[in-house]
Motif scaffolding. Structure first.
Motif, short mmCIF file in Angstrom:
data_model
loop_
_atom_site.label_atom_id
_atom_site.label_comp_id
_atom_site.label_asym_id
_atom_site.label_seq_id
_atom_site.Cartn_x
_atom_site.Cartn_y
_atom_site.Cartn_z
N ALA A 1 0.82 -1.21 0.00
CA ALA A 1 0.00 0.00 0.00
C ALA A 1 0.86 1.26 0.00
CB ALA A 1 -0.93 0.00 1.21
N GLN A 2 1.97 1.27 0.73
CA GLN A 2 2.81 2.46 0.79
C GLN A 2 3.55 2.73 -0.51
OE1 GLN A 2 3.05 -0.20 2.79
NE2 GLN A 2 5.15 -0.80 3.18
N GLU A 3 3.55 1.78 -1.44
CA GLU A 3 4.19 1.98 -2.73
C GLU A 3 3.28 2.65 -3.76
OE1 GLU A 3 7.29 -1.55 -3.49
OE2 GLU A 3 5.25 -2.29 -3.10
N LEU A 4 1.99 2.76 -3.46
CA LEU A 4 1.03 3.28 -4.43
C LEU A 4 1.38 4.65 -5.01
CD1 LEU A 4 -2.46 2.15 -3.19
CD2 LEU A 4 -1.15 1.34 -5.12
N PRO A 5 1.74 5.64 -4.20
CA PRO A 5 2.06 6.95 -4.79
C PRO A 5 3.22 6.85 -5.80
CG PRO A 5 1.82 7.15 -2.42
CD PRO A 5 1.78 5.69 -2.74
N PHE A 6 4.19 6.03 -5.49
CA PHE A 6 5.35 5.88 -6.38
C PHE A 6 4.96 5.13 -7.65
CE2 PHE A 6 6.84 5.85 -1.95
CZ PHE A 6 7.48 7.08 -1.96
N LEU A 7 4.14 4.10 -7.50
CA LEU A 7 3.67 3.35 -8.66
C LEU A 7 2.92 4.26 -9.61
CD1 LEU A 7 2.92 0.75 -10.26
CD2 LEU A 7 0.95 0.54 -8.73
N LEU A 8 1.99 5.04 -9.09
CA LEU A 8 1.19 5.93 -9.92
C LEU A 8 2.06 7.01 -10.58
CD1 LEU A 8 -1.94 6.20 -7.66
CD2 LEU A 8 -1.76 4.97 -9.83
N GLU A 9 3.05 7.45 -9.89
CA GLU A 9 3.96 8.46 -10.45
C GLU A 9 4.76 7.90 -11.61
OE1 GLU A 9 7.87 10.65 -8.81
OE2 GLU A 9 6.08 10.85 -7.55
N LEU A 10 5.10 6.61 -11.53
CA LEU A 10 5.92 5.99 -12.58
C LEU A 10 5.12 5.58 -13.81
CD1 LEU A 10 8.23 3.77 -10.35
CD2 LEU A 10 8.85 5.86 -11.60
N LEU A 11 3.79 5.54 -13.69
CA LEU A 11 2.98 5.09 -14.84
C LEU A 11 2.93 6.14 -15.89
CD1 LEU A 11 0.12 3.19 -13.06
CD2 LEU A 11 2.03 2.25 -14.30
#
Length: 167
Positions: free
Chosen positions: A157-167
């Protein structure tokens, strides 16, 4: 507490990060229920959880089919795994279906599962035929199978902001 699998889209993940909660569309999620256990004479809880997650991933295709996508995020199946209270089984709809009576807060999210970019073209084709597959069209089922052959990647869950930023 019940582990539920909430079908979602990338746009819904953006709202989850921005608002701190996610609403399951029509309150519908999937879980290992008594009806699902009865439907499978063999299989442990982990295998049944995979079945529930696969059902949520297929429901994510239906969400993609109805979503007004602008194309910037791409077509990817998304499933949010969360531990919640109050999930009510709905065996009248399907063996793994549950209803949630409230939004799922970020604090309840255990993990998020998302297609990798390489799945996008297969997912796009599956989105186009999901209704036909539901109605028993064998060719559409093959197309759907191509998308479902892709495993969803696991994210904390804590990786979500980074995942969305990388998309």
């Amino acid at each position: 507490m019940t582990r539920v699998y909430v079908p979602a889209t990338l746009a819904m993940l953006q709202r989850l990060v921005a608002e701190g909660e996610i609403d399951a569309v029509s309150g519908t999620a999937f879980a290992v229920t008594a009806a699902l256990r009865e439907a499978y004479t063999a299989g442990d809880d982990d295998e049944l959880a995979e079945v529930a997650m696969a059902e949520a991933a297929r429901a994510s295709l239906r969400l993609l089919a109805t979503e007004d996508a602008d194309g910037t995020l791409g077509a990817r199946r998304v499933v949010v795994a969360a531990d919640v209270d109050g999930a009510k089984p709905r065996p009248d709809l399907d063996d793994a279906v549950v209803r949630l009576d409230a939004a799922v807060p970020m604090s309840a999210v255990a993990s998020v599962h998302v297609d990798l970019g390489e799945a996008s073209s297969d997912v796009e084709r599956a989105v186009a035929v999901i209704d036909a597959a539901d109605l028993g069209d064998e060719e559409a089922e093959f197309v759907l199978g191509d998308a479902e052959d892709h495993e969803l990647a696991w994210y904390a869950a804590q990786e979500l902001p980074f995942l969305l930023e990388l998309l």
